[in-house]
Each structure stands twice: as structure tokens, then as C-alpha cells.
Scaffold this motif. Structure first.
Motif, short mmCIF file in Angstrom:
data_model
loop_
_atom_site.label_atom_id
_atom_site.label_comp_id
_atom_site.label_asym_id
_atom_site.label_seq_id
_atom_site.Cartn_x
_atom_site.Cartn_y
_atom_site.Cartn_z
N PRO A 160 0.81 -1.22 0.00
CA PRO A 160 0.00 0.00 0.00
C PRO A 160 0.85 1.28 0.00
N LEU A 163 2.13 1.84 -3.57
CA LEU A 163 1.04 2.25 -4.45
C LEU A 163 0.64 3.71 -4.18
N SER A 164 0.52 4.08 -2.93
CA SER A 164 0.15 5.45 -2.60
C SER A 164 1.23 6.44 -3.03
N ALA A 167 1.14 6.75 -6.81
CA ALA A 167 -0.08 7.46 -7.22
C ALA A 167 0.06 8.97 -7.06
N CYS A 224 2.98 -0.90 -10.22
CA CYS A 224 2.35 0.16 -9.44
C CYS A 224 1.94 1.33 -10.34
N ALA A 227 -1.09 0.14 -12.48
CA ALA A 227 -2.33 0.00 -11.72
C ALA A 227 -2.94 1.34 -11.35
N THR A 228 -2.10 2.29 -10.97
CA THR A 228 -2.60 3.59 -10.51
C THR A 228 -2.85 4.56 -11.65
N THR A 291 -4.60 -5.13 -5.23
CA THR A 291 -4.39 -4.37 -4.00
C THR A 291 -4.79 -2.91 -4.19
N TRP A 292 -4.48 -2.36 -5.35
CA TRP A 292 -4.88 -0.97 -5.63
C TRP A 292 -6.40 -0.86 -5.69
N GLN A 296 -8.63 1.57 -3.26
CA GLN A 296 -9.59 2.56 -3.76
C GLN A 296 -10.97 2.33 -3.16
N GLY A 300 -8.66 4.61 0.09
CA GLY A 300 -7.25 4.90 -0.15
C GLY A 300 -6.34 4.79 1.06
#
Length: 326
Positions: A160, A163-164, A167, A224, A227-228, A291-292, A296, A300
Motif C-alpha cells: 500500500p 502504491l500510494s 499514485a 504500481c 495499476a494507478t 491491492t490498488w 480505492q 485509499g
């Protein structure tokens, strides 16, 4: 199959429950009731294994198999293993039980740490949990020595965080080399293999992570970005530059270990035994994308286990390192 899951509401236990329900198994969960069981048809019992009568709800019940994901006081594993009526017992352990640092390519025969009941000794308490399961169930104790676990519902924050961060966009500090191989296990793949192993009557220790090189730092971070849908730019840095800046592997930059002894111990495990018994690992892009999608769906912000420290590099620290690298 009549399955008892001790826990079953958060990450690995949740994946086990969902997988077992999907197979049409009869599933019972026992936990402290802090989280809600989301699967319909699951029998939910409450009990605190650290209390004298914490297993009273299991009186008179019997199961084909138990899955135990407990991470702390070994006495809780011992009490459950001694009290429950079951044919086999799967304890989700850890590759941390190998004497550190584990050699590159270490198999299940590698040297082990000694058992401990000191909660600051994670490796020792996991080994003590293994021994408690073996003492009661012998060769019907399945020791699932997982490595890095990723996937939806992760409550440690490693994937996470990446990914964050991706993003958010901009320049992203990417720890090299890009081709650095990674080993991990998607919680859902761990659950599927564990249930298969229980159904087949397997026992003993199994390293449970993907084959070495199943993913790399490059494929992880590329997944990542994909996905984002981010426009982030990866700024790859040599391990020496990152370490010289005071960055802590694994915690400041989750998942990453620099090449060398630590990396070999974490990301080069011999998993031939698990592969020979049916382990299948989904591709990194699938784990990352799912996971993304989960992140969401929950707004988030990933849940964080209160007994584990938060991970990730602070934005100002990352910016300073990027500036220096330029």
C-alpha cells in the motif's frame, strides 16, 4: 472439510476463510470479535486465547483441520493445539525461524533459531509456535513458513505504501538495481496452497514464497504505475547512494533489500518443496492491481496493525535524497 480458522478477519486469515468458503467447506472462525467476519455462512465464535477460558466456545466441536495465524505469545498456540479436536493443524509461521542470516538458496533444512517466549524476539516466538503445533499434532502439523506476504487487505502497509507513493506522481526514488529479484507470496496463493496441503494430508515445514525472480524491483514498480495510472517518473538509485543517505532497507523503502547478505536471506529461498506440492503464484501485476482496487474501495487508506510500526520514507527525506542524486 470442516475447517476452524483461528482469527480469520484481517489479512491471511481472511484469505483462508474466503478460499475455504469458495470450495464449499464448512468454516468456523474463532477470534476476539474485534472485526466482523464478512463471509456469509461462516460460523463465528468469540474467544480470547490469552484468557483462561478463551477456548470454551470450541467445547464439543471437532474439525478436519485448523489454520492458525497467531503471531505472538507462543502459549496461545500451545493452548489451541492442545484443546482443539482436529485431524491436522496448519500453523502460519515465518521464514524468520531460520538462523539469521539464512544462506542464499536455503531450504527447509537450514539451521533454525531457538524457541522463545520473549515477544521482542519474533523469530523465537514463531519457532516456539511451530514446536507447540508439532508437540500436539506430530507429522500432521503443517508449518507454513511464509516470507513477505502481499495482496489485498494487507495490514502491514508495504505494498500500500508503494502504491500510494506512486499514485502521488512526480519523481519517485526507486531503489536499485532494477533487476533485483524479489520473493513474496500473495495471501490468496498462500491460502490456496495451505488448503490444498491440508486436504492432501501434508505435514512438516514448507517455505512458502514465490520462486526467486518471480518479480523484480522494476516489475513491482512498473506494476504500481500501471495499476494507478500515474505519471510518476522512477529515479533509480544505486544501493550505496541510498544507504549512504541513511535510508533503512525494508522499513523506509518497503520490500527492498540491497544486494548482499540481507537480500539473499530474504529473497532467495529454496521453494522447490512447495512447488512440487502444488504452489502456484499469480503474477506481480495481478497482486498489485488487486491491492490498488481494494485500496480505492476503502478510501485509499490501508488499515495498520497496531502491533507493527508504520513503514515508508517521509516525503521530505525522499525529496532531499532525490535532490542530492540530481
Amino acid at each position: 472439510m470442516r475447517l476452524l480458522v483461528l482469527g480469520g478477519t484481517e489479512f491471511v486469515g481472511r484469505a483462508v476463510v474466503e478460499a475455504a468458503v469458495g470450495r464449499g467447506w464448512w468454516v468456523t472462525v474463532l477470534n476476539r470479535g474485534r472485526n466482523t467476519v464478512t463471509q456469509s455462512g461462516v460460523v463465528s465464535l468469540q474467544g480470547d486465547r490469552l484468557s483462561p477460558d478463551g477456548l470454551a466456545a470450541l467445547a464439543g466441536l471437532s474439525f478436519d483441520a485448523v489454520v492458525d495465524t497467531w503471531s505472538w505469545t507462543p502459549a496461545a498456540v500451545a493452548s489451541a493445539a492442545a484443546s482443539v479436536s482436529a485431524t491436522s493443524y496448519a500453523y502460519v509461521s515465518s521464514r524468520s525461524v531460520y538462523a539469521w542470516p539464512a544462506a542464499a538458496g536455503a531450504s527447509e533444512s537450514a539451521p533454525l533459531v531457538g524457541p522463545s517466549d520473549d515477544l521482542s524476539d519474533y523469530a523465537g516466538i514463531k519457532r516456539a509456535g511451530e514446536l507447540a503445533a508439532v508437540e500436539r499434532f506430530g507429522d500432521r502439523a503443517l508449518l507454513v513458513r511464509a516470507g513477505l506476504i502481499l495482496g489485498p487487505h494487507e495490514n502491514i502497509g508495504r505494498l500500500p505504501w508503494w502504491l500510494s507513493r506512486v499514485a502521488r506522481g512526480g519523481d519517485v526514488l526507486a531503489p536499485g538495481p532494477p533487476s533485483l529479484p524479489l520473493q513474496y507470496i500473495d495471501a490468496r496463493d498462500l491460502a490456496a496452497w495451505t488448503l490444498d496441503a491440508l486436504e492432501a494430508g501434508l505435514g512438516g515445514p514448507f517455505n512458502l514464497v514465490s520462486p526467486p525472480g518471480h518479480a523484480t524491483m522494476s516489475s513491482l514498480l512498473a506494476a504500481c504505475i500501471a495499476a494507478t495510472g500515474s505519471t510518476a517518473s522512477l529515479r533509480w538509485a544505486e544501493p550505496s547512494a541510498i544507504l549512504d543517505a541513511g535510508v533503512q532497507p525494508w522499513t523506509d523503502l518497503p520490500i527492498w533489500m540491497p544486494p548482499g547478505e540481507m537480500h539473499d536471506a530474504m529473497h532467495t529461498s529454496d521453494v522447490s518443496r512447495a512447488l512440487a506440492t502444488g504452489l502456484r503464484c499469480r503474477p506481480i501485476w495481478k497482486t498489485v492491481a488487486d491491492t490498488w482496487a481494494w485500496l480505492q474501495a476503502i478510501g485509499g487508506v490501508a488499515p495498520q496493525r497496531p502491533d507493527r510500526p508504520a513503514v515508508g520514507l517521509a516525503p521530505d527525506a525522499e525529496a532531499a535524497i532525490l535532490k542530492e542524486l540530481r
